[in-house]
Design a protein around this motif. Sequence first.
Motif, short mmCIF file in Angstrom:
data_model
loop_
_atom_site.label_atom_id
_atom_site.label_comp_id
_atom_site.label_asym_id
_atom_site.label_seq_id
_atom_site.Cartn_x
_atom_site.Cartn_y
_atom_site.Cartn_z
N GLN A 291 0.81 -1.21 0.00
CA GLN A 291 0.00 0.00 0.00
C GLN A 291 0.85 1.27 0.00
N ASP A 294 1.13 2.38 -3.57
CA ASP A 294 -0.11 3.01 -4.00
C ASP A 294 -0.22 4.42 -3.43
N ARG A 298 -0.46 7.89 -5.56
CA ARG A 298 -1.77 8.54 -5.47
C ARG A 298 -1.65 9.94 -4.87
N HIS A 312 -8.14 3.43 -10.33
CA HIS A 312 -7.79 2.02 -10.18
C HIS A 312 -6.59 1.89 -9.26
N ARG A 313 -6.25 0.66 -8.89
CA ARG A 313 -5.07 0.42 -8.05
C ARG A 313 -3.81 0.82 -8.82
N THR A 314 -2.73 0.97 -8.08
CA THR A 314 -1.48 1.39 -8.70
C THR A 314 -0.75 0.24 -9.38
N HIS A 316 -0.13 -4.44 -9.93
CA HIS A 316 -0.45 -5.86 -9.75
C HIS A 316 0.82 -6.67 -9.95
N TYR A 327 -0.82 -7.04 -4.92
CA TYR A 327 -1.48 -5.88 -5.51
C TYR A 327 -1.09 -4.61 -4.77
N VAL A 329 -2.24 -1.57 -3.62
CA VAL A 329 -3.53 -0.94 -3.39
C VAL A 329 -3.67 -0.64 -1.90
N GLU A 330 -4.41 0.41 -1.58
CA GLU A 330 -4.65 0.78 -0.19
C GLU A 330 -5.28 -0.39 0.57
#
Length: 384
Positions: A291, A294, A298, A312-314, A316, A327, A329-330
Motif C-alpha cells: 500500500q 499506491d 496517489r 484504479h489500483r497502482t 499488480h 497488488y 492498493v490501499e
Amino acid sequence: MTEPNLGGSTALGPTAFTADDYAHRMARATAAATSAGLDGVVVTPGPDLVWLTGYTPTAVTERLTMLVLAPGTEPALLVPALERGDAATAVAPPPSTCGPGATGRTRTRWPPACSGGGRRFGVSDSTWAMHVLGLQEAVPDLRLAALTRCLPMLRAVKDDAELDRLARAGAAADAAYEEIVGAPFAGRKESEVAADLDALLRRFGHEQVDFTLVASGPDGADPHHEAGERVIEHGDVVVLDFGGLLSGYGSDTTRTVVVGEPTEEVREVHEVVRRAQQAGVEAVRPGATCQDVDRAARTVIADAGYGEKFIHRTGHGIGVTTHEPPYMVEGEEQPLVPGMCFSVEPGIYLQGRFGVRIEDIVAVGPDGLGRRLNNTDRALRVVG
C-alpha cells in the motif's frame, strides 16, 4: 537492485526448468501451507499447476486433473487416463489416473491426504465449481479455501531464473514500443495499431500476446478500453498498454503518446502521471508495504488536483500470468520482499476527453530497492 543472475541462459533464451526446480516449488508450497495452518493444497489446471509442475493439459475439460500436496506425503497428480502419456513426460511427480464413469462424472480414489475429518486444504482459484463440489461430496468433512486468500504470496517471490525471464519479456515489450512509435497513427484505426503491436511482440519473442490496448482521444479515459474501429485523429492522446508471455513469463507496459504537438493541458497531465509513477517506483524500499507504493503515486496525483481521476489500483503482480498477487492498493499491508515483481501504473482519466497512464514492471532487489524491467523513455512522445 543488481541485475538478475543470467547464468544458465543461452543466446537463444533461458534454459528450461528442471524436475528439481519443480520439486523445490512443490516443497515450498507444502511448507507454506503448513505455516498457514492448512493440511495441504489442491491444484487444478491453471497458472498454479504450470508453476508447480510445468504441466499444461492439452485440453481443460470436465475430466478432473488435480495435484495434491500435503506434508509427509509424496506429491500426487491425478489425470484422466487419456492424458497420462503427456503428463508423464511433462511433470515432476509421476501421474496416476482417474477415469470418467458412464455419466461423464469423474470417479477416483481420492489421495489419503484428502481423507479424514476436519482437514482444511487450499484450492487453486481456477478450479471448476463442479470439481470443488465433487470433492466436497466425496470427502464431506473436507474444508476448502481459495489459494489467493490463504496463500496469496505462493508465486509472488521469484528466483533468479524467473527474474531472468521477466527481464527478457520486459526488454521485448520495450523493443515493440520503440518500433510502434515510428509507425503512422493519424488516419488509422485503433485496431490496426493494435494488430501492429501484436505482430511486434511476437517478432521480439512472445509466444503469447494477452492484450494490446490502443485507446485514442476520449477512448483513453476508459482504462480497459479494447482497441476498436475509431480512427485516430491529429491531436489525439493515445494510451498504449500491451503485454503477453515470453518463455512462459509476462510482460506488461504502458506508454502514452500524442499525435502532433500536445496542448499545455496534455503536457501538464502527462507530467503529473510521470511524477506519480516515479514516486511509486521510489517507494519500493526496505520495510515498505504494497500500500505504500499506491499511496506514494496517489498522493502526487491528488496534490495536483486529479485525485478523483485516478480510478484504479497502482499495480499488480506478474509472473506466469500478467496479473497475479501482490497488488499495490490501499489496505494491502503485505511487506515488499526481494524477488517480488509488480507493475507501477498510475493514471489520470478525463471522461469524454483523454487519458494518460504510464506503466513499468518493477522487481524488488536483495537490497529492498526497486529496479524497472521496462526502460523506454517515459516522456510524452509525439507520433505522426
